[in-house]
Design a protein around this motif. Structure first.
Motif, PDB file in Angstrom:
ATOM      1  N   SER A  15       0.852  -1.187   0.000  1.00  0.00           N
ATOM      2  CA  SER A  15       0.000   0.000   0.000  1.00  0.00           C
ATOM      3  C   SER A  15       0.888   1.237   0.000  1.00  0.00           C
ATOM      4  N   GLU A  16       0.274   2.386  -0.138  1.00  0.00           N
ATOM      5  CA  GLU A  16       1.044   3.637  -0.106  1.00  0.00           C
ATOM      6  C   GLU A  16       1.737   3.802   1.250  1.00  0.00           C
ATOM      7  N   LYS A  17       1.047   3.450   2.327  1.00  0.00           N
ATOM      8  CA  LYS A  17       1.625   3.568   3.658  1.00  0.00           C
ATOM      9  C   LYS A  17       2.802   2.622   3.827  1.00  0.00           C
ATOM     10  N   GLU A  18       2.674   1.390   3.327  1.00  0.00           N
ATOM     11  CA  GLU A  18       3.760   0.417   3.440  1.00  0.00           C
ATOM     12  C   GLU A  18       4.972   0.837   2.620  1.00  0.00           C
ATOM     13  N   THR A  19       4.722   1.426   1.458  1.00  0.00           N
ATOM     14  CA  THR A  19       5.823   1.913   0.627  1.00  0.00           C
ATOM     15  C   THR A  19       6.593   3.005   1.356  1.00  0.00           C
ATOM     16  N   ALA A  20       5.864   3.903   2.013  1.00  0.00           N
ATOM     17  CA  ALA A  20       6.504   4.972   2.769  1.00  0.00           C
ATOM     18  C   ALA A  20       7.340   4.388   3.915  1.00  0.00           C
ATOM     19  N   GLN A  21       6.817   3.375   4.607  1.00  0.00           N
ATOM     20  CA  GLN A  21       7.542   2.742   5.698  1.00  0.00           C
ATOM     21  C   GLN A  21       8.830   2.094   5.195  1.00  0.00           C
ATOM     22  N   PHE A  23      10.671   2.891   2.508  1.00  0.00           N
ATOM     23  CA  PHE A  23      11.695   3.855   2.131  1.00  0.00           C
ATOM     24  C   PHE A  23      12.273   4.576   3.348  1.00  0.00           C
ATOM     25  N   GLU A  24      11.487   4.725   4.382  1.00  0.00           N
ATOM     26  CA  GLU A  24      12.023   5.289   5.620  1.00  0.00           C
ATOM     27  C   GLU A  24      13.058   4.353   6.216  1.00  0.00           C
ATOM     28  N   TRP A  25      12.774   3.047   6.182  1.00  0.00           N
ATOM     29  CA  TRP A  25      13.735   2.049   6.677  1.00  0.00           C
ATOM     30  C   TRP A  25      15.012   2.056   5.843  1.00  0.00           C
ATOM     31  N   ILE A  26      14.888   2.140   4.517  1.00  0.00           N
ATOM     32  CA  ILE A  26      16.059   2.158   3.628  1.00  0.00           C
ATOM     33  C   ILE A  26      16.973   3.315   3.966  1.00  0.00           C
ATOM     34  N   ASN A  27      16.386   4.434   4.292  1.00  0.00           N
ATOM     35  CA  ASN A  27      17.168   5.653   4.513  1.00  0.00           C
ATOM     36  C   ASN A  27      17.814   5.722   5.899  1.00  0.00           C
ATOM     37  N   LYS A  28      17.537   4.767   6.753  1.00  0.00           N
ATOM     38  CA  LYS A  28      18.060   4.821   8.117  1.00  0.00           C
ATOM     39  C   LYS A  28      19.542   4.486   8.184  1.00  0.00           C
ATOM     40  N   SER A  29      20.032   3.611   7.317  1.00  0.00           N
ATOM     41  CA  SER A  29      21.438   3.216   7.396  1.00  0.00           C
ATOM     42  C   SER A  29      21.935   2.677   6.071  1.00  0.00           C
ATOM     43  N   GLU A  30      23.247   2.679   5.918  1.00  0.00           N
ATOM     44  CA  GLU A  30      23.870   2.116   4.718  1.00  0.00           C
ATOM     45  C   GLU A  30      23.610   0.615   4.636  1.00  0.00           C
ATOM     46  N   LYS A  31      23.593  -0.053   5.781  1.00  0.00           N
ATOM     47  CA  LYS A  31      23.320  -1.492   5.806  1.00  0.00           C
ATOM     48  C   LYS A  31      21.935  -1.789   5.254  1.00  0.00           C
ATOM     49  N   ASN A  32      20.958  -0.984   5.640  1.00  0.00           N
ATOM     50  CA  ASN A  32      19.598  -1.170   5.132  1.00  0.00           C
ATOM     51  C   ASN A  32      19.546  -1.000   3.620  1.00  0.00           C
ATOM     52  N   LYS A  33      20.255  -0.015   3.138  1.00  0.00           N
ATOM     53  CA  LYS A  33      20.283   0.230   1.688  1.00  0.00           C
ATOM     54  C   LYS A  33      20.883  -0.970   0.959  1.00  0.00           C
ATOM     55  N   LYS A  78       8.780  11.569  -3.196  1.00  0.00           N
ATOM     56  CA  LYS A  78       9.448  12.014  -1.977  1.00  0.00           C
ATOM     57  C   LYS A  78      10.642  11.126  -1.663  1.00  0.00           C
ATOM     58  N   TYR A  79      10.578   9.866  -2.109  1.00  0.00           N
ATOM     59  CA  TYR A  79      11.631   8.921  -1.776  1.00  0.00           C
ATOM     60  C   TYR A  79      12.623   8.728  -2.907  1.00  0.00           C
ATOM     61  N   ALA A  80      12.364   9.328  -4.051  1.00  0.00           N
ATOM     62  CA  ALA A  80      13.282   9.190  -5.179  1.00  0.00           C
ATOM     63  C   ALA A  80      14.665   9.704  -4.814  1.00  0.00           C
ATOM     64  N   ALA A  81      14.710  10.790  -4.043  1.00  0.00           N
ATOM     65  CA  ALA A  81      16.005  11.384  -3.664  1.00  0.00           C
ATOM     66  C   ALA A  81      16.830  10.406  -2.844  1.00  0.00           C
ATOM     67  N   VAL A  82      16.185   9.510  -2.123  1.00  0.00           N
ATOM     68  CA  VAL A  82      16.913   8.521  -1.330  1.00  0.00           C
ATOM     69  C   VAL A  82      17.754   7.655  -2.246  1.00  0.00           C
ATOM     70  N   ILE A  83      17.119   7.124  -3.290  1.00  0.00           N
ATOM     71  CA  ILE A  83      17.829   6.261  -4.237  1.00  0.00           C
ATOM     72  C   ILE A  83      18.950   7.023  -4.903  1.00  0.00           C
ATOM     73  N   ILE A  84      18.638   8.206  -5.422  1.00  0.00           N
ATOM     74  CA  ILE A  84      19.629   8.987  -6.152  1.00  0.00           C
ATOM     75  C   ILE A  84      20.786   9.362  -5.245  1.00  0.00           C
ATOM     76  N   LEU A  85      20.491   9.707  -3.991  1.00  0.00           N
ATOM     77  CA  LEU A  85      21.528  10.160  -3.086  1.00  0.00           C
ATOM     78  C   LEU A  85      22.519   9.050  -2.787  1.00  0.00           C
ATOM     79  N   PHE A  86      22.047   7.873  -2.412  1.00  0.00           N
ATOM     80  CA  PHE A  86      23.024   6.873  -2.022  1.00  0.00           C
ATOM     81  C   PHE A  86      23.699   6.238  -3.225  1.00  0.00           C
TER      82      PHE A  86
END
Length: 377
Positions: A15-21, A23-33, A78-86
């Motif tokens: 769902s949209e809420k799960e997708t947001a959750q 990407f928030e987890w991905i952005n918490k640490s390099e290990k998560n990514k 909103k989460y696209a920058a996460v991918i591009i950044l790392f």
């Protein structure tokens, strides 16, 4: 728990809420990514990349690109920058094979004169005066050439500025008109404009114009497809010879677009915030609303794509980075992408890595040549 959420996401079931959750987890640490990347790669390999069209559209949205549909658009961007950044900072390689860094560019901006002479424009110069055959002068400051309007030569001559791929250049014409040329473009113009004649120039490629107002001498930009007639205004025109589309976009003032290729022989007056698109293949024209900032984003070192097919995307990258890219994966040619890249901050390898998250492929860089291949090759 998180692995289940990732696989659910990869099956397009979140769902949209799960997708947001997620990407928030991905952005918490390099290990998560790294965990997300490995699971995504493993899942993609096991599924043999046999996605349906609807699923591919969802994948595009999940990595910061979007298709014609609006599924998840507000959230995912909103989460696209996460991918591009790392990717850009972390230097993650994915399936790519990188042999060299971004190719160095050795070609120069040149001015071609009527007598056949070519003047190479040196870089990093300050207040260098160029003297031409007709005693007309221009001052060079790094990436900007400014013609003098303080002298009246015996006669004018035609000059052509040629800007190679990988560079941009500015020229201030004798009448005070500013022209900012994009990579792979050329502009032909007189060394000075006669008193009682139209001010005419010929453009191949893309340029942004700030035309000095002169009601007695209209300014005419000619291309192979359309002509732009103005007295004083700000506009951008993209008219590359090998592009399917020619587009004039108005930022300020007004322009008349003249198109004698059209069966209707269009003469269209544009207002600010609108553009004129001419499809050379279909011989059709449309008036569109434009975002001025996107039309001239290339001047700020940005490439903006909106529902752009892969082949045209690659063409823009070739021009910007002065490289040659060969596509050996026909599947990609029909894919469409929307996104924005800061080319003054990202190498061509960075950009290809980012795009390969969307629709997987491998690539290999050898000097100024890049080959794009199917996954696993």
């Amino acid at each position: 728990m998180i692995n289940k959420l990732i696989y659910k996401y990869l099956r397009f079931k979140t769902s949209e809420k799960e997708t947001a959750q997620l990407f928030e987890w991905i952005n918490k640490s390099e290990k998560n990514k790294q965990t997300f990347i490995k699971l995504k790669q493993s899942w993609a390999i096991n599924s043999n990349y046999k996605y349906e069209a609807k699923e591919l559209a969802k994948v595009k949205k999940a990595v910061g690109f979007k298709t014609a549909e609006n599924y998840y658009q507000r959230t995912i961007l909103k989460y696209a920058a996460v991918i591009i950044l790392f990717l850009a900072i972390g230097g993650i390689v994915f399936n790519s094979i990188i042999k060299t860094q971004k190719p160095e560019i050795n070609s120069f901006v040149t001015i071609s004169l009527e007598d056949g002479k070519n003047i190479i424009i040196p870089e990093n110069t300050i207040n260098q005066v160029l003297n031409f055959n007709n005693s007309h002068k221009a001052t060079l400051n790094d990436k900007k050439l400014e013609y003098s309007n303080k002298t009246t030569p015996n006669k004018y001559e035609m000059h052509t500025i040629n800007v190679p791929f990988g560079k941009t250049f500015e020229v201030v014409l004798e009448d005070g008109t500013l022209v900012h040329l994009n990579s792979g473009s050329s502009l032909t113009y007189p060394s000075y404009f006669e008193e009682k004649s139209n001010r005419e120039v010929l453009l191949t490629g893309e340029a942004y114009f700030e035309v000095k107002q002169d009601f007695g001498r209209p300014f005419l930009v000619k291309t192979t497809s359309v002509e732009i007639l103005v007295t004083g205004t700000k506009f951008n025109i993209s008219a590359y010879g090998d592009d399917k589309i020619t587009q004039a976009s108005l930022l300020e003032g007004s322009i008349n677009v003249i198109n004698e290729n059209n069966r209707k022989k269009d003469t269209v007056n544009l207002s600010p915030g609108f553009g004129y698109k001419w499809d050379k293949e279909n011989q059709s024209s449309t008036i569109i609303e434009i975002l001025p900032s996107e039309c001239i984003s290339w001047m700020e070192g940005e490439l903006v794509f909106k529902d752009t097919d892969f082949k045209n995307l690659i063409t823009k990258l070739e021009r910007n980075y002065n490289i040659s890219i060969e596509i050996n994966y026909p599947f990609l040619e029909d894919q469409k992408f929307t996104g924005k890249f800061k080319t003054n901050e990202l190498s061509i390898a960075d950009i290809l890595k980012i795009i390969s998250i969307d629709t997987d492929f491998t690539f290999e860089i050898n000097g100024k040549k890049i080959s794009i291949n199917a996954p696993g090759l």
